[in-house]
Write an enzyme that holds these catalytic residues in place. Structure first.
Site, PDB file in Angstrom:
ATOM      1  N   THR A 104       0.403  18.392  24.844  1.00 63.25           N
ATOM      2  CA  THR A 104       1.660  17.678  25.015  1.00 63.25           C
ATOM      3  C   THR A 104       2.349  18.297  26.222  1.00 63.25           C
ATOM      4  OG1 THR A 104       1.854  17.190  22.666  1.00 63.25           O
ATOM      5  CG2 THR A 104       3.873  17.072  23.978  1.00 63.25           C
ATOM      6  N   LYS A 179       3.909  10.266  23.493  1.00 67.14           N
ATOM      7  CA  LYS A 179       4.024  11.459  22.649  1.00 67.14           C
ATOM      8  C   LYS A 179       5.476  11.921  22.549  1.00 67.14           C
ATOM      9  CE  LYS A 179       2.792  14.856  20.033  1.00 67.14           C
ATOM     10  NZ  LYS A 179       1.821  15.919  20.386  1.00 67.14           N
ATOM     11  N   LYS A 247       9.188  23.426  22.803  1.00 67.96           N
ATOM     12  CA  LYS A 247       8.715  23.041  24.140  1.00 67.96           C
ATOM     13  C   LYS A 247       8.669  21.531  24.297  1.00 67.96           C
ATOM     14  CE  LYS A 247       4.501  22.457  24.621  1.00 67.96           C
ATOM     15  NZ  LYS A 247       3.499  21.363  24.515  1.00 67.96           N
TER      16      LYS A 247
END
Length: 296
Positions: A104, A179, A247
């Site tokens: 990701t 995502k 993150k």
């Protein structure tokens, strides 16, 4: 340059054999592919080598031996390092190599890698996943793919070993944007799951019985059914690390700001998870958010 589809027996490289990567490599080996592996902590490759995988000492060395290279590392700066450094993947990959980053990461970095890959006569896809450790182990990941349609079709048989919900979302970066949508939905949902179960406990109910009533109705979600029981049982082992979720939320917030979109739930979720990380929980699973609601 023509694109060669990946067939059974092909040499596949996998960089990043962590919680999910271990299972993904095992599934690919079981499907008949030859696996080459690399991980910064080499001990994490040893169980795979025992099963027949070939270990390498660097991403660049691995890249010279494979037809398809898959990466799943921690952070965008890790992706940039392994792909774009002087000793990295693109400096060593053979022309025609197919590159799939399943980390990701940022949409802009995905677009940059595609351009640099084209300069080296290679092909790339960004293909982040959802489904956690359970989905990886059972080969039921949701895979969100960005890049050229022809490259997607060449890699699709490999994706079908790893997941069951595989969607080509568009051009380079589209997988990462998808995502981010996924992570935004999870962020607010996780707060709801924790609050619901904490409320049940505070009301003197058995949270496990409450879960049976609410998980199959309108409140149902993957997080409620799969992570709710872990919360109730005090199991905070990582299927997905809090530090990595923080993150991801940072990437999503940055992209949303660039588009002028206000994301109130996402901002609150990141604040809560950062608070949890400050308490030493950064290596716990995302379900550890429950602790903020139930411990004083």
């Amino acid at each position: 340059m023509s694109i060669t589809p990946i067939s059974k027996g092909a040499a596949i490289g996998f960089i990043g054999t962590g919680v999910m990567g271990q299972s993904m490599v095992k599934n690919l080996m079981a499907a008949g592919y030859q696996l080459h592996v690399y991980n910064r902590t080499k001990a994490k490759t040893e169980p795979l080598v025992a099963l027949g995988a070939i270990s390498h000492d660097s991403p660049g060395e691995l890249a010279r031996h494979v037809d398809l290279l898959i990466s799943m590392v921690g952070y965008p700066h890790d992706v940039e390092q392994i792909y774009l450094s002087e000793q990295g993947i693109l400096a060593n990959a053979k022309p025609g190599t197919l590159l799939v980053d399943m980390t990701t990461s940022s949409p802009s970095l995905a677009r940059r890698i595609e351009q640099e890959a084209a300069n080296k006569q290679c092909f790339s896809l960004d293909a982040p996943v959802s489904g956690g450790d359970i989905g990886a182990r059972e080969g039921r990941l949701s895979i969100m793919v960005g890049g050229e349609a022809a490259v997607f079709e060449a890699v699709k048989p490999v994706f079908e070993v790893l997941g069951t919900n595989i969607v080509h979302q568009g051009a380079a970066g589209a997988g990462q944007h998808t995502k981010m949508s996924n992570q935004i939905a999870i962020a607010s949902n996780m707060m709801g799951v924790c609050e619901a179960l904490a409320y049940a406990k505070k009301a003197g109910l058995d949270p496990s019985h409450v879960l049976k009533s609410i998980e199959s109705g309108a409140a149902g979600s993957w997080s409620l059914s799969n992570l709710g029981p872990r919360m109730i049982n005090g199991n905070f082992e990582p299927g997905f690390y809090i530090k990595h979720f923080i993150k991801d939320m940072g990437i999503a917030l940055e992209a949303a700001d660039e588009m002028g979109l206000e994301t109130h739930g996402l901002k609150l979720a990141r604040q809560l998870y950062e608070q949890l990380a400050e308490l030493g929980e950064e290596n716990s699973g995302t379900q550890a958010l429950y602790k903020l609601y139930t411990t004083s």
